[in-house]
Design an enzyme around this catalytic site. Structure first.
Site, mmCIF file in Angstrom:
data_model
loop_
_atom_site.group_PDB
_atom_site.id
_atom_site.type_symbol
_atom_site.label_atom_id
_atom_site.label_comp_id
_atom_site.label_asym_id
_atom_site.label_seq_id
_atom_site.Cartn_x
_atom_site.Cartn_y
_atom_site.Cartn_z
ATOM 1 N N CYS A 113 0.542 -1.173 0.033
ATOM 2 C CA CYS A 113 -0.335 0.209 0.354
ATOM 3 C C CYS A 113 0.815 0.860 0.191
ATOM 4 O O CYS A 113 -0.005 2.499 -0.782
ATOM 5 C CB CYS A 113 -0.879 0.596 1.212
ATOM 6 S SG CYS A 113 -1.815 1.379 1.475
ATOM 7 N N HIS A 153 -24.377 24.193 3.215
ATOM 8 C CA HIS A 153 -24.472 24.582 2.425
ATOM 9 C C HIS A 153 -23.470 24.894 1.806
ATOM 10 O O HIS A 153 -23.447 26.107 1.950
ATOM 11 C CB HIS A 153 -25.263 24.583 1.540
ATOM 12 C CG HIS A 153 -25.853 25.308 0.405
ATOM 13 N ND1 HIS A 153 -25.887 24.454 -1.103
ATOM 14 C CD2 HIS A 153 -26.550 26.965 -0.016
ATOM 15 C CE1 HIS A 153 -26.296 25.445 -2.116
ATOM 16 N NE2 HIS A 153 -26.535 27.331 -1.850
ATOM 17 N N GLY A 198 -5.243 -7.976 -11.259
ATOM 18 C CA GLY A 198 -5.422 -8.179 -10.222
ATOM 19 C C GLY A 198 -4.270 -8.394 -9.549
ATOM 20 O O GLY A 198 -2.905 -8.906 -9.930
ATOM 21 N N ARG A 199 -4.453 -9.476 -8.149
ATOM 22 C CA ARG A 199 -2.840 -9.376 -7.916
ATOM 23 C C ARG A 199 -3.243 -10.655 -7.027
ATOM 24 O O ARG A 199 -4.400 -11.664 -6.499
ATOM 25 C CB ARG A 199 -2.554 -8.424 -6.077
ATOM 26 C CG ARG A 199 -2.407 -7.321 -6.786
ATOM 27 C CD ARG A 199 -2.158 -5.655 -6.206
ATOM 28 N NE ARG A 199 -1.132 -6.164 -4.808
ATOM 29 C CZ ARG A 199 0.230 -6.110 -5.128
ATOM 30 N NH1 ARG A 199 0.240 -5.362 -6.438
ATOM 31 N NH2 ARG A 199 1.278 -6.030 -4.433
ATOM 32 N N GLY A 247 -9.941 -4.085 -16.818
ATOM 33 C CA GLY A 247 -10.154 -2.576 -16.201
ATOM 34 C C GLY A 247 -11.008 -2.531 -15.157
ATOM 35 O O GLY A 247 -12.617 -2.282 -14.735
ATOM 36 N N GLY A 248 -10.766 -3.542 -13.989
ATOM 37 C CA GLY A 248 -10.601 -3.171 -12.835
ATOM 38 C C GLY A 248 -10.320 -1.726 -11.606
ATOM 39 O O GLY A 248 -9.776 -1.194 -13.160
#
Length: 462
Positions: A46, A439, A266-267, A180-181
């Protein structure tokens, strides 16, 4: 192997990434004697090869886009290009500062930190640097590495992984992103901002396929507008070198050419050759199997993070590590509700969600028992100021709680905190609607969406 039997730690942790160091810090805080073993740098994927550096690249890309588009806001600016050496310095400075802070935390909590490549040698010991480190409990937290496909060799030159992409010394003229993740769309987004001609190849029918289908479609629309190309619904077949780059062939025979191919499918877990099977730990496809309290089938061994078949997110690793430390310290622990974990994809625009998709809700509760509402960010003043488009979609069990919040738009990752509370506290739309949101903020859109779902819309049509 020298047996260092002079000390038996309460907890020996193999792996110093998100899950491992979280367990170490929390365990030490609760009075456990903790040994933390890491072969690289504490912080793991990470901090050094994942969340932090990719978000730094994305922010640099955002600045580039703002420079190009400054005249929309009446600001005269000139975009002169990307200096990758300077981008990497910025990125590395961010990492370095966080790394030093983490090292300080580890030292201040008096965690016994060992730098070296460890291997599980028994259900209660880890071998590292010629020593045997004994523990009453062992936590496996060895993380993950980028995956590839059979026959697809990552050479680090023309066919690269995310690790290589984070250190690339140039802006590629063109790139094909396989996958495409989250990883794929984040790199595609950053590279497009840097000026790369990008094409994403995704075998499933949508980008970010684990998200609600509406979020996927909104992202696809935004990517088309940005000029990011993608091919969906056909799987990769092969890649070959060309004179100047690579040629990718799909299962239907279609081909694409670019300077390089980023493999972002992916991993996979880091578990091979580390002694897990020999110690009797139950495995499946390289993952260490755990129960809801992160316990393996071996009484003295737990596992957390990407090594376990749970969500591959740093904040999940943190939570799992804390859970293990607290369980071992004798505190009452509650299993993690993985549906209640916030997820953010930091592309432009961002995709954020918590809870379950509309399709999953219909599967669980029945189509007639599910209500879905979409609130367009066009009705939100701050989003108009920022010139971002997108939606907040709420999924509710009829006359009951909100079970899914799905958001697309710039900075939507910053709104997922309230969404997490709404889901995890099983809030009713009327309960959220009575809360006053500042707001003009994008957070106000969350309140407006719940006002509409509660049957009293303000800045949206019935």
């Amino acid at each position: 192997m020298a047996n260092d039997a002079s000390t038996v730690f309460d907890l020996v942790i193999l792996g110093g990434g998100s899950g491992g160091y979280a367990a170490a810090l929390r365990g030490a805080q609760l009075g456990l004697d903790v040994a933390l073993i890491e072969k690289g740098k504490v912080g793991g994927t990470c901090l050094h090869n994942g969340c932090i550096p990719t978000k730094a690249l994305l922010h640099a890309g955002e600045i580039a886009d703002q420079a190009r588009e400054a005249d929309q806001f009446g600001v005269k600016a000139t975009f002169e290009g990307i200096d990758m050496e300077a981008v990497h310095k910025y990125k590395d400075d961010v990492i370095s500062g966080l790394y030093k802070g983490l090292q300080g935390l580890i030292a201040s909590r008096k965690v016994h930190y060992i730098e070296g490549e460890g291997r599980l040698s028994s259900p209660t010991s880890v071998d590292v640097n010629g020593q045997r480190i004994q523990g009453r409990h062992v936590l496996l937290a060895t993380g993950s590495v980028p995956k590839s496909l059979p026959g697809l060799e990552i050479d680090g030159n023309r066919v690269i992984s995310s690790d290589h992409a984070l250190k690339l010394d140039r802006v590629p003229k063109s790139a094909i992103v396989l996958g495409g993740g989250v990883i794929g769309v984040e790199f595609a987004s950053a590279w497009k901002s840097f000026g790369t001609d990008v094409t994403i190849i995704e075998g499933l029918k949508h980008l970010v396929p684990v998200e609600d289908e509406n979020s996927s479609k909104l992202l696809e629309r935004a990517f088309r507008k940005r000029g990011i190309k993608f091919n969906l619904g056909t799987f990769f077949q092969g890649v070959e070198y060309t004179q100047d780059g690579v040629r990718v062939t799909l299962a239907d025979g279609k081909t694409f050419e670019a300077e390089l191919l980023l493999v972002a499918i992916g991993r996979g877990p880091v578990s091979q050759g580390l002694g897990y099977e020999e110690a009797g730990v139950a495995m499946d496809r390289g993952y260490v199997l755990v129960d809801e309290y992160m316990r393996t089938n071996v009484e003295t061994i737990s596992a957390v993070g990407d090594l376990a078949p749970t969500l591959q997110l740093a904040h999940v690793g943190f939570a799992e590590g804390i859970l293990v430390a607290e369980r071992l310290a004798g505190l009452k622990t509650v299993p993690i509700d993985y549906d209640g974990v916030p997820k953010v994809t930091y592309c432009h625009p961002e995709v954020a969600s918590v809870g379950i998709t509309e399709a999953k809700a219909k599967e669980l509760y029945g189509a007639d028992k599910v209500v879905a509402l979409k609130y367009n960010l066009a009705g939100n003043g701050k989003s108009k100021i920022l010139k971002t488009a997108g939606e907040i979609k709420l999924v509710q069990v009829k006359d009951g709680a909100v079970v899914g919040v799905h958001m697309v738009g710039d900075r939507m990752g910053e709104q997922v905190g309230e969404a997490q509370l709404i889901y995890n506290w099983e809030a009713l739309p009327a309960e959220v609607a009575q809360l006053i949101h500042a707001h003009p903020t994008q957070n106000e859109a969350m309140g407006e969406a719940h006002l509409a779902l509660a049957g009293k819309p303000l800045h949206s049509h019935d």
